[in-house]
Motif scaffolding. Structure first.
Motif, PDB file in Angstrom:
ATOM      1  N   MET A 148      43.791  30.486  43.697  1.00  0.00           N
ATOM      2  CA  MET A 148      43.566  29.379  44.513  1.00  0.00           C
ATOM      3  C   MET A 148      43.713  29.631  45.974  1.00  0.00           C
ATOM      4  O   MET A 148      44.605  30.275  46.342  1.00  0.00           O
ATOM      5  CB  MET A 148      44.480  28.145  44.382  1.00  0.00           C
TER       6      MET A 148
ATOM      7  N   GLU B   3      48.685  32.340  43.130  1.00  0.00           N
ATOM      8  CA  GLU B   3      48.134  32.619  41.771  1.00  0.00           C
ATOM      9  C   GLU B   3      48.858  31.851  40.890  1.00  0.00           C
ATOM     10  O   GLU B   3      50.129  31.714  41.165  1.00  0.00           O
ATOM     11  CB  GLU B   3      48.064  33.960  41.622  1.00  0.00           C
TER      12      GLU B   3
ATOM     13  N   GLN C 245      43.632  29.935  31.905  1.00  0.00           N
ATOM     14  CA  GLN C 245      43.190  31.167  32.417  1.00  0.00           C
ATOM     15  C   GLN C 245      44.030  31.548  33.727  1.00  0.00           C
ATOM     16  O   GLN C 245      44.464  30.508  34.487  1.00  0.00           O
ATOM     17  CB  GLN C 245      41.903  31.467  32.936  1.00  0.00           C
ATOM     18  N   HIS C 246      44.039  32.931  34.140  1.00  0.00           N
ATOM     19  CA  HIS C 246      44.781  33.103  35.279  1.00  0.00           C
ATOM     20  C   HIS C 246      44.023  32.490  36.472  1.00  0.00           C
ATOM     21  O   HIS C 246      42.979  32.647  36.598  1.00  0.00           O
ATOM     22  CB  HIS C 246      44.946  34.532  35.572  1.00  0.00           C
ATOM     23  N   GLU C 247      44.547  31.784  37.530  1.00  0.00           N
ATOM     24  CA  GLU C 247      43.872  31.367  38.564  1.00  0.00           C
ATOM     25  C   GLU C 247      44.358  31.762  40.000  1.00  0.00           C
ATOM     26  O   GLU C 247      45.543  31.964  40.251  1.00  0.00           O
ATOM     27  CB  GLU C 247      44.159  29.603  38.601  1.00  0.00           C
TER      28      GLU C 247
ATOM     29  N   THR D  81      46.774  25.486  33.360  1.00  0.00           N
ATOM     30  CA  THR D  81      45.995  26.736  33.061  1.00  0.00           C
ATOM     31  C   THR D  81      45.670  26.988  32.033  1.00  0.00           C
ATOM     32  O   THR D  81      46.693  27.331  31.165  1.00  0.00           O
ATOM     33  CB  THR D  81      46.550  27.504  34.227  1.00  0.00           C
TER      34      THR D  81
ATOM     35  N   CYS E 143      38.620  28.075  43.790  1.00  0.00           N
ATOM     36  CA  CYS E 143      39.444  28.508  42.493  1.00  0.00           C
ATOM     37  C   CYS E 143      38.725  29.513  41.806  1.00  0.00           C
ATOM     38  O   CYS E 143      37.757  29.317  41.050  1.00  0.00           O
ATOM     39  CB  CYS E 143      39.959  27.378  41.385  1.00  0.00           C
ATOM     40  N   GLN E 144      39.400  30.915  41.719  1.00  0.00           N
ATOM     41  CA  GLN E 144      38.838  31.579  40.856  1.00  0.00           C
ATOM     42  C   GLN E 144      39.534  32.168  39.555  1.00  0.00           C
ATOM     43  O   GLN E 144      40.679  32.033  39.599  1.00  0.00           O
ATOM     44  CB  GLN E 144      38.977  33.021  41.778  1.00  0.00           C
ATOM     45  N   TYR E 145      38.880  31.975  38.571  1.00  0.00           N
ATOM     46  CA  TYR E 145      39.405  32.100  37.103  1.00  0.00           C
ATOM     47  C   TYR E 145      39.297  33.490  36.833  1.00  0.00           C
ATOM     48  O   TYR E 145      38.244  34.061  36.465  1.00  0.00           O
ATOM     49  CB  TYR E 145      38.861  31.340  36.238  1.00  0.00           C
ATOM     50  N   ARG E 146      40.392  34.281  36.736  1.00  0.00           N
ATOM     51  CA  ARG E 146      40.212  35.866  36.353  1.00  0.00           C
ATOM     52  C   ARG E 146      41.158  36.367  35.332  1.00  0.00           C
ATOM     53  O   ARG E 146      41.786  37.018  35.037  1.00  0.00           O
ATOM     54  CB  ARG E 146      40.398  36.669  37.818  1.00  0.00           C
TER      55      ARG E 146
ATOM     56  N   ALA F 185      47.959  32.049  33.371  1.00  0.00           N
ATOM     57  CA  ALA F 185      47.417  31.599  32.547  1.00  0.00           C
ATOM     58  C   ALA F 185      48.584  30.786  31.466  1.00  0.00           C
ATOM     59  O   ALA F 185      49.767  31.283  31.422  1.00  0.00           O
ATOM     60  CB  ALA F 185      46.557  32.314  31.539  1.00  0.00           C
TER      61      ALA F 185
ATOM     62  N   SER G  97      34.160  30.609  38.997  1.00  0.00           N
ATOM     63  CA  SER G  97      34.710  30.012  39.988  1.00  0.00           C
ATOM     64  C   SER G  97      34.285  28.421  40.106  1.00  0.00           C
ATOM     65  O   SER G  97      33.540  28.165  39.746  1.00  0.00           O
ATOM     66  CB  SER G  97      34.386  30.897  41.298  1.00  0.00           C
TER      67      SER G  97
END
Length: 93
Positions: A44, A71, A40-42, A38, A90-93, A74, A24
């Motif tokens: 926000m 969202e 990765q999937h983000e 991007t 921001c979380q990278y998942r 990626a 994150s």
């Protein structure tokens, strides 16, 4: 360990950290227009302020305010506009 990120000549800055769910960052976007890519999937989340966002595949800008999220898949890019500084998570998942 906390990492630091500096983009667009210092107009966007963030601190990165690792959580059990993944990486994150928390940061601030200064006034202006920016395009981000991007890897990765983000996810926000707007912490403070408002951010206009042009998501991949959309022709319309959307306004996100404090507490709202969007969202981004990626391997894409998205554009943002800020009329004043905006804080985000921001979380990278």
């Amino acid at each position: 360990m906390i990492s630091t990120n500096d983009y667009f000549g210092g107009s966007v800055k963030s601190l990165g950290y690792q959580t059990p769910a993944g990486k994150s960052t928390v940061g601030v976007i200064d006034s202006g227009e920016y395009e981000f890519g991007t890897s990765q999937h983000e996810i926000m989340i707007i912490v403070e302020g408002e951010l206009s966002v042009l998501l991949p595949g959309s022709d319309e800008w959307q306004l996100y305010s404090q507490g709202e999220r969007f969202e981004v898949p990626a391997g894409t890019s998205f554009e943002v506009k800020a009329s004043r500084p905006v804080a985000y998570l921001c979380q990278y998942r």
